[in-house]
Design a protein around this motif. Structure first.
Motif, PDB file in Angstrom:
ATOM      1  N   MET A 109       2.850   3.247 -14.907  1.00 33.22           N
ATOM      2  CA  MET A 109       1.780   4.007 -14.266  1.00 33.22           C
ATOM      3  C   MET A 109       1.413   3.413 -12.909  1.00 33.22           C
ATOM      4  SD  MET A 109      -0.983   5.024 -17.131  1.00 33.22           S
ATOM      5  CE  MET A 109      -0.631   6.071 -18.501  1.00 33.22           C
ATOM      6  N   VAL A 110       1.329   2.097 -12.864  1.00 31.24           N
ATOM      7  CA  VAL A 110       0.971   1.420 -11.612  1.00 31.24           C
ATOM      8  C   VAL A 110       2.062   1.638 -10.564  1.00 31.24           C
ATOM      9  CG1 VAL A 110       0.580  -0.827 -10.530  1.00 31.24           C
ATOM     10  CG2 VAL A 110      -0.520  -0.285 -12.709  1.00 31.24           C
ATOM     11  N   ILE A 111       3.309   1.384 -10.953  1.00 30.07           N
ATOM     12  CA  ILE A 111       4.419   1.566 -10.015  1.00 30.07           C
ATOM     13  C   ILE A 111       4.508   3.031  -9.586  1.00 30.07           C
ATOM     14  CG2 ILE A 111       6.926   1.451  -9.738  1.00 30.07           C
ATOM     15  CD1 ILE A 111       6.864  -0.933 -11.718  1.00 30.07           C
ATOM     16  N   GLY A 112       4.370   3.942 -10.546  1.00 33.01           N
ATOM     17  CA  GLY A 112       4.422   5.367 -10.239  1.00 33.01           C
ATOM     18  C   GLY A 112       3.313   5.800  -9.297  1.00 33.01           C
ATOM     19  N   SER A 113       2.112   5.289  -9.514  1.00 31.18           N
ATOM     20  CA  SER A 113       0.990   5.642  -8.641  1.00 31.18           C
ATOM     21  C   SER A 113       1.229   5.169  -7.210  1.00 31.18           C
ATOM     22  CB  SER A 113      -0.314   5.040  -9.172  1.00 31.18           C
ATOM     23  OG  SER A 113      -0.699   5.686 -10.343  1.00 31.18           O
ATOM     24  N   PHE A 114       1.700   3.943  -7.077  1.00 34.85           N
ATOM     25  CA  PHE A 114       1.929   3.431  -5.727  1.00 34.85           C
ATOM     26  C   PHE A 114       3.123   4.102  -5.059  1.00 34.85           C
ATOM     27  CE2 PHE A 114      -0.890   0.032  -7.239  1.00 34.85           C
ATOM     28  CZ  PHE A 114      -1.818   0.091  -6.205  1.00 34.85           C
ATOM     29  N   LEU A 115       4.134   4.452  -5.833  1.00 33.92           N
ATOM     30  CA  LEU A 115       5.241   5.221  -5.256  1.00 33.92           C
ATOM     31  C   LEU A 115       4.761   6.608  -4.845  1.00 33.92           C
ATOM     32  CD1 LEU A 115       8.188   5.496  -4.452  1.00 33.92           C
ATOM     33  CD2 LEU A 115       8.676   6.237  -6.798  1.00 33.92           C
ATOM     34  N   GLY A 116       3.934   7.232  -5.670  1.00 40.51           N
ATOM     35  CA  GLY A 116       3.376   8.540  -5.324  1.00 40.51           C
ATOM     36  C   GLY A 116       2.591   8.501  -4.027  1.00 40.51           C
ATOM     37  N   VAL A 117       1.734   7.502  -3.881  1.00 39.99           N
ATOM     38  CA  VAL A 117       0.965   7.357  -2.639  1.00 39.99           C
ATOM     39  C   VAL A 117       1.910   7.117  -1.463  1.00 39.99           C
ATOM     40  CG1 VAL A 117      -0.695   5.883  -1.407  1.00 39.99           C
ATOM     41  CG2 VAL A 117      -1.160   6.596  -3.760  1.00 39.99           C
ATOM     42  N   SER A 118       2.948   6.327  -1.673  1.00 41.89           N
ATOM     43  CA  SER A 118       3.915   6.053  -0.596  1.00 41.89           C
ATOM     44  C   SER A 118       4.638   7.319  -0.147  1.00 41.89           C
ATOM     45  CB  SER A 118       4.943   5.013  -1.065  1.00 41.89           C
ATOM     46  OG  SER A 118       4.308   3.796  -1.356  1.00 41.89           O
ATOM     47  N   VAL A 119       4.993   8.167  -1.092  1.00 40.50           N
ATOM     48  CA  VAL A 119       5.645   9.440  -0.755  1.00 40.50           C
ATOM     49  C   VAL A 119       4.701  10.314   0.061  1.00 40.50           C
ATOM     50  CG1 VAL A 119       6.501  11.611  -1.752  1.00 40.50           C
ATOM     51  CG2 VAL A 119       7.271   9.428  -2.676  1.00 40.50           C
ATOM     52  N   ILE A 120       3.442  10.365  -0.345  1.00 35.03           N
ATOM     53  CA  ILE A 120       2.446  11.146   0.401  1.00 35.03           C
ATOM     54  C   ILE A 120       2.310  10.593   1.816  1.00 35.03           C
ATOM     55  CG2 ILE A 120      -0.006  11.740   0.551  1.00 35.03           C
ATOM     56  CD1 ILE A 120       0.021  11.776  -2.577  1.00 35.03           C
ATOM     57  N   TYR A 121       2.230   9.275   1.940  1.00 35.92           N
ATOM     58  CA  TYR A 121       2.125   8.660   3.265  1.00 35.92           C
ATOM     59  C   TYR A 121       3.355   8.962   4.125  1.00 35.92           C
ATOM     60  CZ  TYR A 121      -1.945   5.724   2.165  1.00 35.92           C
ATOM     61  OH  TYR A 121      -3.190   5.263   1.858  1.00 35.92           O
ATOM     62  N   LEU A 122       4.525   8.810   3.551  1.00 38.64           N
ATOM     63  CA  LEU A 122       5.751   8.995   4.329  1.00 38.64           C
ATOM     64  C   LEU A 122       5.849  10.411   4.891  1.00 38.64           C
ATOM     65  CD1 LEU A 122       8.446   7.921   5.388  1.00 38.64           C
ATOM     66  CD2 LEU A 122       9.472   8.667   3.222  1.00 38.64           C
ATOM     67  N   LEU A 123       5.743  11.403   4.029  1.00 33.62           N
ATOM     68  CA  LEU A 123       5.859  12.788   4.515  1.00 33.62           C
ATOM     69  C   LEU A 123       4.685  13.181   5.403  1.00 33.62           C
ATOM     70  CD1 LEU A 123       7.322  14.608   1.393  1.00 33.62           C
ATOM     71  CD2 LEU A 123       8.512  13.720   3.390  1.00 33.62           C
ATOM     72  N   GLY A 124       3.496  12.701   5.049  1.00 30.79           N
ATOM     73  CA  GLY A 124       2.320  13.000   5.870  1.00 30.79           C
ATOM     74  C   GLY A 124       2.415  12.362   7.245  1.00 30.79           C
ATOM     75  N   TRP A 125       2.830  11.119   7.282  1.00 31.34           N
ATOM     76  CA  TRP A 125       2.977  10.398   8.557  1.00 31.34           C
ATOM     77  C   TRP A 125       4.025  11.072   9.444  1.00 31.34           C
ATOM     78  CZ3 TRP A 125       7.360   6.897   9.339  1.00 31.34           C
ATOM     79  CH2 TRP A 125       7.319   6.225  10.561  1.00 31.34           C
ATOM     80  N   LEU A 126       5.158  11.442   8.845  1.00 36.31           N
ATOM     81  CA  LEU A 126       6.209  12.095   9.641  1.00 36.31           C
ATOM     82  C   LEU A 126       5.729  13.414  10.231  1.00 36.31           C
ATOM     83  CD1 LEU A 126       9.345  11.398   7.428  1.00 36.31           C
ATOM     84  CD2 LEU A 126       8.782  10.361   9.639  1.00 36.31           C
ATOM     85  N   ARG A 127       5.075  14.250   9.415  1.00 34.34           N
ATOM     86  CA  ARG A 127       4.595  15.547   9.910  1.00 34.34           C
ATOM     87  C   ARG A 127       3.523  15.344  10.980  1.00 34.34           C
ATOM     88  NH1 ARG A 127       4.865  19.184  12.602  1.00 34.34           N
ATOM     89  NH2 ARG A 127       3.335  20.830  12.520  1.00 34.34           N
ATOM     90  N   LEU A 128       2.607  14.424  10.738  1.00 31.21           N
ATOM     91  CA  LEU A 128       1.550  14.161  11.709  1.00 31.21           C
ATOM     92  C   LEU A 128       2.144  13.657  13.023  1.00 31.21           C
ATOM     93  CD1 LEU A 128      -1.459  14.095  12.385  1.00 31.21           C
ATOM     94  CD2 LEU A 128      -1.570  11.819  11.341  1.00 31.21           C
ATOM     95  N   ALA A 129       3.159  12.813  12.955  1.00 32.40           N
ATOM     96  CA  ALA A 129       3.810  12.308  14.169  1.00 32.40           C
ATOM     97  C   ALA A 129       4.439  13.444  14.962  1.00 32.40           C
ATOM     98  CB  ALA A 129       4.869  11.268  13.809  1.00 32.40           C
ATOM     99  N   PHE A 130       5.112  14.362  14.277  1.00 34.04           N
ATOM    100  CA  PHE A 130       5.695  15.504  14.989  1.00 34.04           C
ATOM    101  C   PHE A 130       4.602  16.385  15.573  1.00 34.04           C
ATOM    102  CE2 PHE A 130       9.447  14.614  12.219  1.00 34.04           C
ATOM    103  CZ  PHE A 130      10.299  14.256  13.259  1.00 34.04           C
ATOM    104  N   PHE A 131       3.502  16.543  14.850  1.00 34.43           N
ATOM    105  CA  PHE A 131       2.366  17.320  15.348  1.00 34.43           C
ATOM    106  C   PHE A 131       1.780  16.675  16.604  1.00 34.43           C
ATOM    107  CE2 PHE A 131      -2.091  18.603  15.456  1.00 34.43           C
ATOM    108  CZ  PHE A 131      -1.973  19.980  15.333  1.00 34.43           C
ATOM    109  N   LEU A 132       1.832  15.351  16.664  1.00 34.52           N
ATOM    110  CA  LEU A 132       1.311  14.601  17.812  1.00 34.52           C
ATOM    111  C   LEU A 132       2.373  14.374  18.883  1.00 34.52           C
ATOM    112  CD1 LEU A 132      -0.834  11.941  15.901  1.00 34.52           C
ATOM    113  CD2 LEU A 132      -1.662  13.954  17.142  1.00 34.52           C
TER     114      LEU A 132
END
Length: 172
Positions: A109-132
């Motif tokens: 659960m712990v590893i899965g939660s942190f991987l889940g947050v990392s996936v959200i950060y990665l895709l969110g960061w990439l999209r936000l960077a292209f938006f900027l």
């Protein structure tokens, strides 16, 4: 899908929509409880049903239902500054659920939660960077760094809640 899976899919879709409305503006990306609900959907429902609940959430918002932060919706939000975060939700739920099911105890659960947050950060960061305009450094400073302590707390909270919920009910 059995009736319980359908009901829990709808429940976690709705919980994610409610979590989106509990919002604190912080630059172009608000702080919401969506991440908590996304992680819980995967941890409690498992990878398949958790993924499905988040796909339905994203599709509901894309077709215009006011389920995104600030009671907003529409396909344009998937192309906006927060689109990458939204599109990452189903994957985050899947990975959180997959690891929770395939590791013993809370470790998965712990590893899965942190991987889940990392996936959200990665895709969110990439999209936000292209938006900027391709400014990855600024996107990181605006869309990832301020949220790390908050999302670490959400990940820990998701594990604690999911462990209790799973102990209290056998939803399958």
């Amino acid at each position: 899908m059995n009736p319980r899976e359908v009901a829990f899919t709808g429940l976690f879709t709705a919980l994610t929509a409610v979590g989106a409305q509990i919002s604190i503006p912080l630059g172009p990306v608000p702080v919401t409880l969506q991440v908590l609900m996304v992680l819980l959907s995967g941890l409690v429902l498992g990878p398949r049903v958790g993924f499905l609940s988040q796909i339905i959430y994203v599709l509901a918002g894309a077709v215009g239902l006011p389920v995104f932060a600030g009671f907003s919706g529409g396909f344009s939000y998937l192309y906006g500054p927060t689109g990458g975060y939204l599109l990452a939700f189903p994957l985050a739920a899947f990975f959180a659920g997959y690891l929770a099911e395939n590791f013993e105890g809370r470790k998965g659960m712990v590893i899965g939660s942190f991987l889940g947050v990392s996936v959200i950060y990665l895709l969110g960061w990439l999209r936000l960077a292209f938006f900027l305009g391709g400014d990855f450094h600024r996107a990181f400073l605006l869309g990832v760094l301020p949220f790390v302590p908050i999302d670490v707390a959400k990940a820990v909270l998701a594990v604690l809640i999911a462990a209790r919920v799973k102990k209290a009910i056998d939803w399958r």
